[in-house]
Structure formats: C-alpha cells, structure tokens
Design an enzyme around this catalytic site. Structure first.
Site, PDB file in Angstrom:
ATOM      1  N   HIS A 176      31.854  42.019  32.207  1.00  0.00           N
ATOM      2  CA  HIS A 176      33.106  41.541  32.814  1.00  0.00           C
ATOM      3  C   HIS A 176      32.930  40.087  33.224  1.00  0.00           C
ATOM      4  O   HIS A 176      31.902  39.709  33.791  1.00  0.00           O
ATOM      5  CB  HIS A 176      33.442  42.407  34.037  1.00  0.00           C
ATOM      6  CG  HIS A 176      34.543  41.854  34.886  1.00  0.00           C
ATOM      7  ND1 HIS A 176      34.333  41.285  36.124  1.00  0.00           N
ATOM      8  CD2 HIS A 176      35.887  41.782  34.662  1.00  0.00           C
ATOM      9  CE1 HIS A 176      35.493  40.905  36.635  1.00  0.00           C
ATOM     10  NE2 HIS A 176      36.442  41.196  35.769  1.00  0.00           N
ATOM     11  N   GLU A 206      33.497  39.008  27.639  1.00  0.00           N
ATOM     12  CA  GLU A 206      34.861  38.606  27.986  1.00  0.00           C
ATOM     13  C   GLU A 206      34.995  37.092  27.990  1.00  0.00           C
ATOM     14  O   GLU A 206      34.120  36.375  28.489  1.00  0.00           O
ATOM     15  CB  GLU A 206      35.233  39.174  29.356  1.00  0.00           C
ATOM     16  CG  GLU A 206      36.676  38.956  29.715  1.00  0.00           C
ATOM     17  CD  GLU A 206      37.079  39.651  31.002  1.00  0.00           C
ATOM     18  OE1 GLU A 206      38.282  39.776  31.263  1.00  0.00           O
ATOM     19  OE2 GLU A 206      36.177  40.063  31.759  1.00  0.00           O
ATOM     20  N   ASP A 208      37.872  34.348  29.157  1.00  0.00           N
ATOM     21  CA  ASP A 208      39.156  34.000  29.759  1.00  0.00           C
ATOM     22  C   ASP A 208      39.526  32.595  29.292  1.00  0.00           C
ATOM     23  O   ASP A 208      38.924  31.606  29.737  1.00  0.00           O
ATOM     24  CB  ASP A 208      39.058  34.040  31.288  1.00  0.00           C
ATOM     25  CG  ASP A 208      38.969  35.460  31.823  1.00  0.00           C
ATOM     26  OD1 ASP A 208      38.940  36.382  30.993  1.00  0.00           O
ATOM     27  OD2 ASP A 208      38.904  35.649  33.049  1.00  0.00           O
ATOM     28  N   HIS A 221      37.626  31.179  35.248  1.00  0.00           N
ATOM     29  CA  HIS A 221      38.379  32.206  35.961  1.00  0.00           C
ATOM     30  C   HIS A 221      39.596  31.514  36.556  1.00  0.00           C
ATOM     31  O   HIS A 221      39.514  30.891  37.611  1.00  0.00           O
ATOM     32  CB  HIS A 221      37.519  32.834  37.054  1.00  0.00           C
ATOM     33  CG  HIS A 221      38.008  34.179  37.486  1.00  0.00           C
ATOM     34  ND1 HIS A 221      37.431  34.883  38.507  1.00  0.00           N
ATOM     35  CD2 HIS A 221      39.022  34.948  37.038  1.00  0.00           C
ATOM     36  CE1 HIS A 221      38.050  36.037  38.659  1.00  0.00           C
ATOM     37  NE2 HIS A 221      39.028  36.084  37.776  1.00  0.00           N
ATOM     38  N   SER A 412      43.246  48.603  29.058  1.00  0.00           N
ATOM     39  CA  SER A 412      42.268  48.285  30.106  1.00  0.00           C
ATOM     40  C   SER A 412      42.771  48.805  31.444  1.00  0.00           C
ATOM     41  O   SER A 412      43.972  48.808  31.708  1.00  0.00           O
ATOM     42  CB  SER A 412      42.049  46.769  30.182  1.00  0.00           C
ATOM     43  OG  SER A 412      41.433  46.293  28.998  1.00  0.00           O
TER      44      SER A 412
END
Length: 920
Positions: A176, A206, A208, A221, A412
């Site tokens: 994550h 992951e 982003d 993030h 998810s």
C-alpha cells in the site's frame, strides 16, 4: 564467517573480538581460558592468523563456551546412558520423535536403517563411529542443527504449489502506498521503496499518479504534504527489479489523478520502458468475457499488469482509433467527470478516507482546505487499452457481482469496509473471492503507516491484502513470514475449499471444516543460542494466528532467564494448542524479547509444512531479514486432534493390531489369575456394558436402565376388570328379573286356561268333551296363545341379551382404550424421566468438567482454562444432544411398536366379540 571478516588492519583476528561475541553470557576471562585450552592466542591484546582460526577450532571453542546441556539430556535418553547411539536407537528416535505421525507412510516413508546410516555418515565426525554405524553427541548436535533437520519441509522454500489456477485462487503479496518511506502525512516518497519492496517478494505495488511540473507526471500522496518522485523513475525501478526475486506477474495498482495529457505520458512510459514485459492485450485463451476465469500466474510469467479504470469498450475503441490517426483532441476539465467512464458511475471513493482521514487528524485547517476529488474516470484511450485482467469497478454488492460474473472486474475495500462485509456477509465475501480479486488497504486514520492484521482477510480469501511495507510491525512480519514460502514468489495457492464453487466456507467457523482434519500442536521451548549481544534477561512468546477460533495470542510465554543473552535454557513445559480447526491457514509465531520487552528476533512458521521433533529455529529480524546466529531449540509435536474420551478409540483405529494384541495380552493375564474367557463380558461402546462411560474427561456411573414391559391387553384380561364385572352383574340382574316376570306371566296364563277348560267341560262326559267342537276350539286358541307368549318371552330375552352384549362390547372397547392410554402415558413418563436424568447428568458433568479444568495444573492462565472449558463443554453438549436425539428416536420406535400392538389388540377384541355374537 563473521569473526573471520572482523579483522584488524594487519588482517589478523583480534582475540577481544572473539571474547565480545560471547560476552552476553560469559566473562572474558572464561573465554580466554577456553582459547588457551585449544592452544590458540588467549591474551586480551593478542591476534591470530585467520588460517589458524579454522571452523573446527571455532566449533570446539563454541562447545567449550556454550556446552549443549539441553542436547546432552536428549542424547542420554536416546542412547540410554551409553557413550554412543546405535543405529536401531537412532531409527526409533527418528520415527518416534522426528516424524509427523499424520503423514502418509507411502509418500513419507518411515526411517529405516539405510536412511539412518546416511545421516550418520553425513554428520558423525568420528570415523570409527561411522564404521560401526553409530552416532556420538557431536554428530547428533550437527544433525539437529543442519538444514536436513529444518523446522519446515525444505521443499516448502521452493515453488511447490500448483501455479496453473486462476489468479483469483492465490494470495498475492501486496503493498500500500509503496512510494512512502515513513508517515502517510508529510512523509518522504522514494523510488528506492519500489526496488526494496519488489526485491522482498511483493507482486502488487501502488502508484498514486498526479500532474507534475513541466508536464511530467509524478507520484505522491496527494494533498498530504508528502514529497514527490517522478513517475518515469519509478517505472525504470520497477522494470529493473520486478522479476529479480520472482518471475510471476507484477500488478501495478494505479490511482490516477492525472489529466489526459499527462495520462498519455503514463501510457507512453509504460509502453516504451516496459516493452514486452507489459501485458497490453488479453491472452487468446482467456478473453475478457463474462464467466471466463482469470489466467493463471504460470501463463503470465515476467508480465506486468496495470490496474486502472477503463473506458467502456465502444468509447475506448472510438477514441483509440482517433488517437491512432492523430485526430484525438484532449479536452481536460478536472472539475468534470466523463460520463463515458466504466458503468457511467461517479468515481468510486476508492481511497477517499485515506487522505481525508489524514487531513482531519493531522493537517489541521490548512490541509482541510485542499479537498480530495478521488481518482479520475476521464481516462486516456491509450492507457485504457492497456488494462485487461485487473479492471477496478465500484463495488455494487455481492449479488450484483455474481449476476454479472465478470472475473476480470475487481474492487478495493478499506479495512473498515472489508471488516463490515466480513461481519455481515462473510460467506458471500468468500464466494466472491473464489471468482474475482479483491484488494484491501489500510484505513485513512493510520497516519503513522501502521498496519492492520491481515489474517482476518486471508481467512476470507482476499487476494491483495495490502500493507505498508515500510513498517516492520507484527502484521508485516506475518505477511512476510507467510510469503517466505513457495519460493518467495509472491503467490500462495488458497486452500481447496476457498477455491471450489461447490464448497461453502465460513471464515468464523469454530467447527472442523468439511474435508479438513483438525490438528493438535504442542511446542516446548528448550533453549536459545546467541539471542542477544548484551547480557540481558530473555523470554520467548509463542502465538498462533489463523481462524478466530485458532488464534491464540499473548498466552504462552516462558519464564525470564536473567543476565544471559548467549545460551539461556528455558526447559518449559510444552505450550499446547489443543485444537487447530484449520491447519492450512494457521501459522506459529516465535518472538524472543529482552527484559524490557524489546523484540530480539522472531520467526513465522506455517503449520502446514511444519516438521515435528527437536528442531533449531533460526530467527529473523523485525523486518524479517535472516539473522546469522540467533536461534531457538524446540520440541514440536503434531497430532490429529482427538476430542476427550475418544483417545482409545483413535489408538485402535490408527493401530488395530496393537489394540487387539493388547486385548489378547490382558486376556492371558486374567487367565493366569484364574479368570476364564467365558467369564469376561463383551464390551458395548467406549464405556463397556452399561457403565463407566467418559464424557469430556469426566467419569460417571451410568444407572442401569430397565425396559418398560406391559401386560398384554386381551378380551379375557378386560373381562376380568372390575368395571366389566360390575356391568355384567347388573345385566344378569336385569335378565333374571325378566325371566321372573315371564315365569309369572306363564303361570297366570296357565291358570286362566285351566279355569276356562274346567268351566267348559263341567258336567260333560269324557267322550263328549273330546268330540265337543267348543272344547276343541278353546284348546286350539289356548295353544296359540301359549305359543305366542313363549315366542314373545324368547324374543324379549334374546333382545335383552343382545343389548347386554352390545353394552359389553362398548365397555370392553372403552376399557381397552383406557388401558392403552395408560400404557402410552407410562411410556411418555418414562421418556420424560430419562430426559430429566440426562439433563441432570449433563449438569453434573458440566460441574465436574469445570472442577477438572479449574484443578488442571497444566493450564497456565485464565484464558487457557476458559478455552479448554469451552471446548470441553462444546464436546459434552454435542454428546448429550446426540444422546437425546438417540433417546427420542428410540422413544418414537417404541411408541410406534406399541401403537401397532394396540391395533392388533383391538382387532383381536373385535374378533372375540364377533365370535360371541354369532350365537345370537
């Protein structure tokens, strides 16, 4: 090896370095003395040539400083006090102690002389012992510390699972917010995290993606004040490390917030940098159609899959054609969502709480002003065309997913949402995961990058249970410990019942799963080696994680051994995990702590693949990296779980010959005492004929039960009853009264007829009387009158007797009905009495069980006693329910039998009455 590298500038090994190695348990003076005894340099400031400090010298020094007294005791017990263990003793030890008794003897043969001799030849240092096929204490120590005696079957460390099942049938090692190296808010992003995570065996990372300066997409993030890294740099890092540890597919989970212009760059970088590694088209044998299973990992070796929202097929085709012709016009409007997105639905709040939670918790008013908009569904057609087997959609419910049956759709869930579905729809969640993939991620309030316990989601079959890899906490240790097996390839095949559509599995079950044999595991912590480089107190905790009913935490802990981090000896009583419902999902965790509660080392071992016997368990760091020296010496016992009271029965099943021979031996011993075989009663059931059964470990004397016997109900028995006799007496009186009345009437008629005759023949001669027509006429009339009177009397008597017989029939039937009802009531009363006795017995057993558990000295704490009591009470309840069920069945059969008997009695009575009626 480590000591050999710790050399002084002149290339020699300092003696004080060797002394420091053993300082956590021994004084330097003692170490110097041992060096002197081995004729090695022994002064504090001495050094020695690396060539002089051979492995044999080190082993000798090790045994002098750290004598294995724990193994000495074991050695003496095997060899029965002799200097060496012969091959037969060694074979018995290997089969009795070092082998799991549950294993199939064909697939896992028993140790024989040949295998024992091979071990002796490999590990016995003394040539004379080798020649005589025996093993010394040194040889036994070498064997017990070897890879051949590893705590887990060595094939489990290689890829041993089937890799040709659909992707949804595997647990997938997942990360994550992979880019973060610290906190979720205000943390630092790092490209290196992708390298380290992939090298650690992770298969789902992951990204982003956000719009960056100069048109370069970046990873960070969003709205959480974290540093930024270039998307392009991350793609290069993934390309270089994706298939170093494992050849099986890597899934890139995009959270895409970029405009279409920068999405074009996302697609271009993936296409150019990954090249053939990127899976851009679905496999021909696994088309993207409803009902078609996902491809297996073996068909996707060295392939990278992108997980990103996808356009509707017709929209994607149209826009992609325009793009390929150079006619596609990018019209970015971040405030407007494209209605052509998947299902035409608004953007799923896939990770909304991820940032919002952090903003509220940690950012204050400034951060709250920057509102999170969710990832975009306004997808560039080129990027959309690269999506195949991992197409995320907004979760609409398990029924909706089952109706669509699209295996390549996945959703998810935050940990809180996932737990909610587990609580309300656990079975549906398991069935969903048989077909489609699900991804779980930490809740947004985990600003410190802590992790949730992944086990509860593994129990439901969730494939991508994503964790913060930068935080080496207990959940992460469980994750890395679990995925260490199957060659650390990042894919673990789920158990059979979590894959098959015809099987139902409840992840909160506390009863054995259909087709799975519950296990029993005991772990004895004997000693430790090199647990700390400081002279501190140490203790060991052993926990189990699995189904909720199998999970036992913070209950089993050794005593603390003070001031010895080198070779503490615990010699604890075994920690017993009595009933492991689902061994396939259970893991053992060994944690070693110092006196201040600091973790010194840990190890995760799966119960499926764990080896029984005396084993050395090498420890891992908090981040699951191997430690060279620290290890635990343990004795592990594995068995099939047997409920209380069934031990002898299981022994008889597992070895019937031994059971029978034991019976024969007892019979011979009794014969020697003068008891003949004919005097020995046959055994009925576990407790013998009618007594001394064992329920839940508590013995009680069962009262002998007498069968209820009824006297047969016949016409004779009913006629002998008082009620019938009274009625017949009354009838007899009525009959006698009628007969008296008839007698009086006959006398009166007779008198009247005599008077009439006498009056008519008065004064006449006999001849005249005979021939007198008047006399003849009167005699004829009187004869007729008498005949009519007699016929009337006979008919009245017959009618009365017939009425009496009918009344008797009614009385007999009524008496039979009453008698039969009484018999039924007696039977029901007997059944109720037996039920009451069983309830009383159950209450008594429950009390005795509670006393037994309370007085059981082997149970260490309240939680263990409560668990044991709960288990025993469950077993007792099952037995009593079965006993009551059998009693009810028996009662129904007895009732049915009695009813049939009553029907026959009624038929017999009817025939008897009919036979009497024929006389009338």
């Amino acid at each position: 090896m480590r000591l050999g590298f710790m050399t002084a500038p002149n290339g020699k090994v300092p003696v004080k370095v060797i002394a420091r190695t053993f300082a956590s348990g021994k004084t330097e003076k003692f170490v110097y003395q041992c060096l002197a005894e081995l004729e090695l340099p022994s002064d504090k400031n001495d050094v020695m040539e690396p060539s002089d400090f051979t492995f044999e010298k080190f082993v000798s020094l090790y045994h002098k400083i750290c004598p294995r007294n724990d193994i000495e005791e074991l050695f003496q017990s095997i060899g029965r006090g002799k200097e060496n263990i012969d091959v037969n003793q060694f074979i018995q030890f290997l089969n009795d102690k070092q082998r799991d008794p549950r294993l199939n003897e064909i697939l896992y043969p028993l140790y024989n002389e040949k295998r024992a001799a091979e071990i002796i030849q490999n590990y016995e240092p003394n040539e004379e012992n080798k020649a005589q096929n025996r093993i010394s204490k040194d040889g036994l120590i070498r064997y017990l510390m070897s890879d051949e005696n590893a705590p887990v079957f060595l094939d489990r460390l290689d890829i041993y699972m089937e890799m040709d099942q659909p992707l949804s049938h595997y647990y997938i090692n997942s990360s994550h917010n992979t880019y973060l190296s610290g906190r979720q808010f205000g943390g630092k992003s790092s490209v290196e995290m992708y390298r380290q995570t992939l090298l650690a065996g992770c298969r789902c990372v992951e990204l982003d993606c956000w719009d960056g300066a100069d048109g370069e997409p970046m990873i960070t993030h969003g709205r959480a004040m974290c540093t930024e890294i270039l998307f392009k740099d991350v793609i290069y890092a993934i390309r270089d490390t994706a298939f170093v540890t494992s050849d099986y597919p890597v899934i890139l989970s995009f959270e895409n917030h970029c405009c279409k212009a920068q999405q074009h760059k996302l697609a271009r970088y993936c296409d150019e940098i990954f090249g053939d590694l990127l899976l851009k088209e679905p496999l021909p044998e696994h088309p993207l159609e409803p009902g078609v299973p996902l491809p297996p990992p073996c068909a996707l070796k060295r392939k990278i899959l992108i997980k990103n929202k996808r356009l509707k097929p017709e929209v994607e085709k149209q826009e992609l054609e325009l793009f390929q012709k150079g006619q596609f016009v990018i019209n970015d409007d971040e405030m407007k969502e494209d209605a052509s997105a998947v299902d035409g639905a608004p953007p799923p709040e896939e990770k909304k709480e991820d940032v919002v939670g952090v903003d509220v918790a940690a950012a204050g008013d400034a951060a709250q002003a920057a509102q999170y908009t969710g990832s975009t569904t306004n997808v560039h057609p080129w990027l959309s065309s690269m999506i195949n087997y991992a197409q995320p959609i907004k979760f609409q419910g398990f029924d909706e997913a089952e109706a669509k049956n699209i295996h390549h759709n996945m959703s998810s869930f935050s940990e809180t949402a996932g737990l909610g579905y587990l609580r309300s729809q656990a079975l549906e969640f398991v069935n969903y995961n048989k077909r489609q993939m699900s991804r779980i991620y930490p809740r947004g309030t985990r600003a410190d990058s802590s992790n949730y316990m992944p086990q509860v989601f593994w129990n439901a079959g969730c494939q991508m249970v994503s964790l913060n890899f930068q935080t080496p906490d207990l959940p992460m240790q469980l994750n890395q410990g679990k995925f260490e097996y199957n060659g650390n390839c990042g894919y673990l095949l789920k158990p059979d019942f979590m894959r098959r559509p015809d099987k139902a599995f409840d992840p909160f079950a506390d009863a054995p799963v259909d087709g799975v044999i519950a296990a029993q595991c005991s772990v004895q912590i004997i000693a430790g080696q090199f647990l700390s480089d400081k002279k501190v107190g140490t203790y060991v905790e052993v926990d189990m994680y699995g189904l909720p009913t199998d999970t036992i935490r913070r209950e089993f802990r050794t005593r603390m051994i003070p001031s010895n981090g080198l070779n503490p000896v615990y010699n604890e009583d075994a920690f017993l995990f009595r009933k492991v419902v689902l061994p396939d999902l259970a893991v053992l965790r060994f944690g070693v702590y110092d006196e201040n509660g600091k973790l010194l080392g840990q190890r995760i071992l799966p119960l499926d693949g764990l080896q029984a016997g005396y084993r050395h368990i090498s420890l891992r760091t908090e981040a699951n990296f191997p430690m060279s020296l620290p290890m635990l010496f343990c004795n592990i016992e594995l068995k099939i779980y047997v409920p209380d009271g069934f031990g002898d029965f299981m022994d008889a099943l597992s070895d019937p010959r031994a059971f029978l021979s034991a019976q024969e031996k007892r019979a011979q011993q009794m014969k020697a005492m003068g008891i003949e075989e004919s005097e020995i009663g046959a055994v009925k059931g576990p407790g013998g004929p009618g007594g001394n059964k064992k329920e839940g470990g508590v013995r009680f004397q069962e009262e002998p039960k007498e069968d209820l016997k009824f006297e047969p109900i016949t016409a004779e028995s009913l006629r002998a009853e008082k009620g019938f006799g009274k009625a017949t007496k009354k009838q007899q009186k009525e009959l006698e009264a009628m007969r008296k009345r008839h007698h009086k009437e006959r006398i009166l008629i007779q008198k009247q007829q005599c008077v009439a005759i006498e009056k008519l023949v008065k004064g006449k001669q006999n001849n005249d009387v005979v021939n007198d027509p008047l006399v003849r006429k009167l005699v004829a009339e009187q004869t007729k009158q008498w005949t009519e009177m007699s016929e009337k009397h006979r008919r009245e008597e017959w009618e009365l007797m017939k009425t009496h017989l009918q009344a008797q029939e009614e009385i007999l039937k009524k008496l039979m009905e009453v008698s039969q009802q009484n018999q039924m009531k007696q039977m029901s009363a007997k059944h109720e009495r037996e039920n009451k006795e069983m309830r009383t017995k159950q209450a008594k057993v429950s009390v005795e069980t509670a006393k037994e558990v309370a007085n059981d000295k082997t149970l260490r704490n309240k939680a263990e006693k409560e668990r044991r009591l709960r288990e025993k009470n469950q077993n007792n309840t099952k037995k009593f329910i079965e006993e009551r069920k059998q009693a009810a069945i028996k009662h129904d059969k007895e009732k049915e039998k009695l009813m049939k008997l009553h029907e026959k009695q009624q038929e017999d009575l009817t025939r008897d009455i009919q036979s009497v009626s024929t006389f009338f």
